[in-house]
Write an enzyme that holds these catalytic residues in place. Structure first.
Site, PDB file in Angstrom:
ATOM      1  N   HIS A 121      47.245 111.356  65.519  1.00 15.65           N
ATOM      2  CA  HIS A 121      47.698 111.098  66.792  1.00 15.65           C
ATOM      3  C   HIS A 121      49.007 111.888  66.984  1.00 15.65           C
ATOM      4  O   HIS A 121      49.876 111.950  66.070  1.00 15.65           O
ATOM      5  CB  HIS A 121      47.864 109.497  66.814  1.00 15.65           C
ATOM      6  CG  HIS A 121      48.075 109.111  68.267  1.00 15.65           C
ATOM      7  ND1 HIS A 121      49.173 109.192  68.978  1.00 15.65           N
ATOM      8  CD2 HIS A 121      47.449 108.349  69.064  1.00 15.65           C
ATOM      9  CE1 HIS A 121      49.420 108.696  70.121  1.00 15.65           C
ATOM     10  NE2 HIS A 121      48.029 108.017  70.222  1.00 15.65           N
ATOM     11  N   ASP A 198      50.725 105.927  59.282  1.00 18.24           N
ATOM     12  CA  ASP A 198      50.433 105.565  60.422  1.00 18.24           C
ATOM     13  C   ASP A 198      49.392 104.323  60.267  1.00 18.24           C
ATOM     14  O   ASP A 198      48.117 104.651  60.170  1.00 18.24           O
ATOM     15  CB  ASP A 198      50.103 106.510  61.462  1.00 18.24           C
ATOM     16  CG  ASP A 198      49.891 106.067  63.003  1.00 18.24           C
ATOM     17  OD1 ASP A 198      49.563 104.813  63.256  1.00 18.24           O
ATOM     18  OD2 ASP A 198      49.446 106.692  63.550  1.00 18.24           O
ATOM     19  N   GLN A 201      45.753 102.019  63.464  1.00 14.31           N
ATOM     20  CA  GLN A 201      44.258 101.853  63.681  1.00 14.31           C
ATOM     21  C   GLN A 201      43.648 101.111  62.842  1.00 14.31           C
ATOM     22  O   GLN A 201      42.655 100.448  62.681  1.00 14.31           O
ATOM     23  CB  GLN A 201      43.583 103.113  64.097  1.00 14.31           C
ATOM     24  CG  GLN A 201      43.775 104.106  65.102  1.00 14.31           C
ATOM     25  CD  GLN A 201      43.501 102.987  66.424  1.00 14.31           C
ATOM     26  OE1 GLN A 201      42.475 102.312  66.560  1.00 14.31           O
ATOM     27  NE2 GLN A 201      44.185 103.150  67.586  1.00 14.31           N
ATOM     28  N   LYS A 224      47.407  96.126  68.707  1.00 11.73           N
ATOM     29  CA  LYS A 224      46.102  96.553  68.340  1.00 11.73           C
ATOM     30  C   LYS A 224      45.483  95.588  67.606  1.00 11.73           C
ATOM     31  O   LYS A 224      44.316  95.564  67.203  1.00 11.73           O
ATOM     32  CB  LYS A 224      46.423  97.529  67.151  1.00 11.73           C
ATOM     33  CG  LYS A 224      47.275  98.936  67.749  1.00 11.73           C
ATOM     34  CD  LYS A 224      46.285  99.789  68.741  1.00 11.73           C
ATOM     35  CE  LYS A 224      46.872 101.198  69.092  1.00 11.73           C
ATOM     36  NZ  LYS A 224      46.331 101.859  70.045  1.00 11.73           N
ATOM     37  N   CYS A 362      44.837 111.414  72.662  1.00  7.82           N
ATOM     38  CA  CYS A 362      46.340 111.929  72.121  1.00  7.82           C
ATOM     39  C   CYS A 362      45.953 112.393  70.578  1.00  7.82           C
ATOM     40  O   CYS A 362      46.709 112.033  69.748  1.00  7.82           O
ATOM     41  CB  CYS A 362      47.173 110.515  71.766  1.00  7.82           C
ATOM     42  SG  CYS A 362      47.819 110.049  73.393  1.00  7.82           S
TER      43      CYS A 362
END
Length: 404
Positions: A121, A198, A201, A224, A362
């Site tokens: 991202h 990261d 997700q 999320k 993104c």
């Protein structure tokens, strides 16, 4: 077995209509919906104990402080961090990444190298580009294949004694690829590099264990995983958080201030300047509790079933191509129909009450790799149903007929 129909009763927004049609919400990779149990916690905070934390001796302040720190411990337990002070409350994933990037400004030197994956991202690309511009370090990219998987042989070849930092997402927001982060972390540590993952997700789909992964930094966003926007978490190993300088100056993050010198507070407050999103932090803890009551193994199994079903049904549409066919992936399907712009498909689906995401998500480097302007992305959560998948498939077929 997870009962999606029963779970849907917890989400008020799923009862509304859009353009005269029942809402089919398939944009969960952007933001998940919020259950009534979490909404009630937010209302309770503002109705009964709204006050600033850590600073007041009065009852409301003490109650708010206790609830906020209780949420920190909920997050610590969920992610299996060794210490509660390794959990830094942030405004979200992007905030957490920038906090770490800022801290490394005085650590990296010219000639050092940092690696970032081709699946990232923008929020896990741009801060490192800025860091390299400031320090003279070199940014190198771990390449991907057409299935949307990282090329691990190339990754190993990129690693060297010059490698100081490695950045990779746990799951790709654009393709749903689940990256082999255990392997990536282990290889990076062998050359002495630190790793930031990261997890934005990943956090709605699986439980990431900080100690088992041995990761140095891990970042997530509450929105999320059924929580509110504007709050998230940075996990950092104590040794790294102690080494990095504060990201912001202000109240709360200090021990003592004079006009000659200021000293900083201990972890985690060293990185938590100013009044935080108190209600958001408390609601984040409530959202984690909600998802744990459902069970992450049950969530994963059900979402995999949805993914398999949706993939089969969509692939049967003539001219439809799915991008991201990794062996290990979560409930995200990015697709295009030959000759039709993804924006046009998304617009028509919205007229049918179906919410999907269109564009580059993104993740422009991924779109450039496939030489496409973007995709239609349908992303599923544990409160979605096969009936909604059927609505998506019917909607895509109708959109194709109208646009062809």
């Amino acid at each position: 077995m997870l009962n999606a129909e029963k779970i849907r009763q917890d989400f008020p927004i799923l009862n509304r209509q859009v353009n005269g049609k029942p809402l089919v919400y398939l944009d969960n990779a952007a933001t998940s919906q919020t259950p009534q149990q979490v909404i009630d916690v937010i209302v309770d905070y503002y109705a009964n104990y709204n006050a600033n934390i850590h600073r007041g001796v009065h009852t409301l302040s003490q109650e708010a402080t206790d609830k906020y720190e209780e949420a920190r411990h909920i997050i610590q337990k969920h992610f299996n961090a060794k210490h509660a002070h390794e959990i830094i409350m942030t405004a979200g994933t992007t905030h957490g990444i920038n906090l770490v990037a800022s801290g490394f400004t005085n650590i990296l030197q010219k000639g050092d190298e940092v690696l970032v994956s081709a699946l990232e991202h923008h929020s896990n690309i741009v801060p490192w580009q800025m860091l390299c511009q400031k320090t003279g370090a070199t940014l190198k990219v771990i390449p991907m294949n057409t299935e949307g998987e990282l090329l691990l042989t190339d990754y190993e070849a990129l690693l060297s004694e010059k490698t100081k930092l490695v950045f990779v997402n746990h799951i790709s927001n654009a393709l749903g690829t689940i990256n082999p982060i255990e392997y990536i972390i282990n290889k990076a540590h062998k050359v002495g590099a630190a790793v930031l993952v990261d997890g934005a997700q990943a956090c709605p789909h699986l439980k990431a264990d900080m100690q088992a992964l041995d990761v140095d930094f891990y970042v997530v966003s509450a929105h999320k995983m059924c929580g509110p926007t504007g709050v998230g978490m940075l996990y950092g190993k104590e040794k790294w958080l102690s080494k990095l300088p504060p990201y912001q100056g202000g109240g709360e993050m200090i021990s003592e201030v004079t006009f000659q010198k200021s000293t900083y507070a201990d972890l985690p407050h060293k990185f938590e300047a100013g009044t935080p999103n108190i209600c958001g932090g408390i609601a984040f803890g409530a959202a984690i509790n909600y998802m744990n009551r459902i069970g992450f193994s049950e969530i994963a199994a059900y979402e995999h079933e949805l993914l398999t079903y949706a993939t089969t049904e969509l692939q049967a549409i003539d001219g439809l191509k799915i991008y991201g066919t990794a062996k290990e992936k979560t409930s995200v399907i990015s697709f295009n129909i030959k000759g039709i712009h993804p924006y046009d498909i998304g617009t028509l689906l919205d007229k049918m009450g179906i919410a999907v995401r269109t564009g580059h998500h993104c993740a422009q480097p991924i779109m450039n790799f496939y030489q496409i302007p973007g995709t239609v992305r349908a992303s599923f959560a544990f409160y979605n149903t096969k009936k909604e998948v059927d609505a998506l498939v019917a909607g895509v077929k109708k959109a194709k007929m109208m646009l062809s």
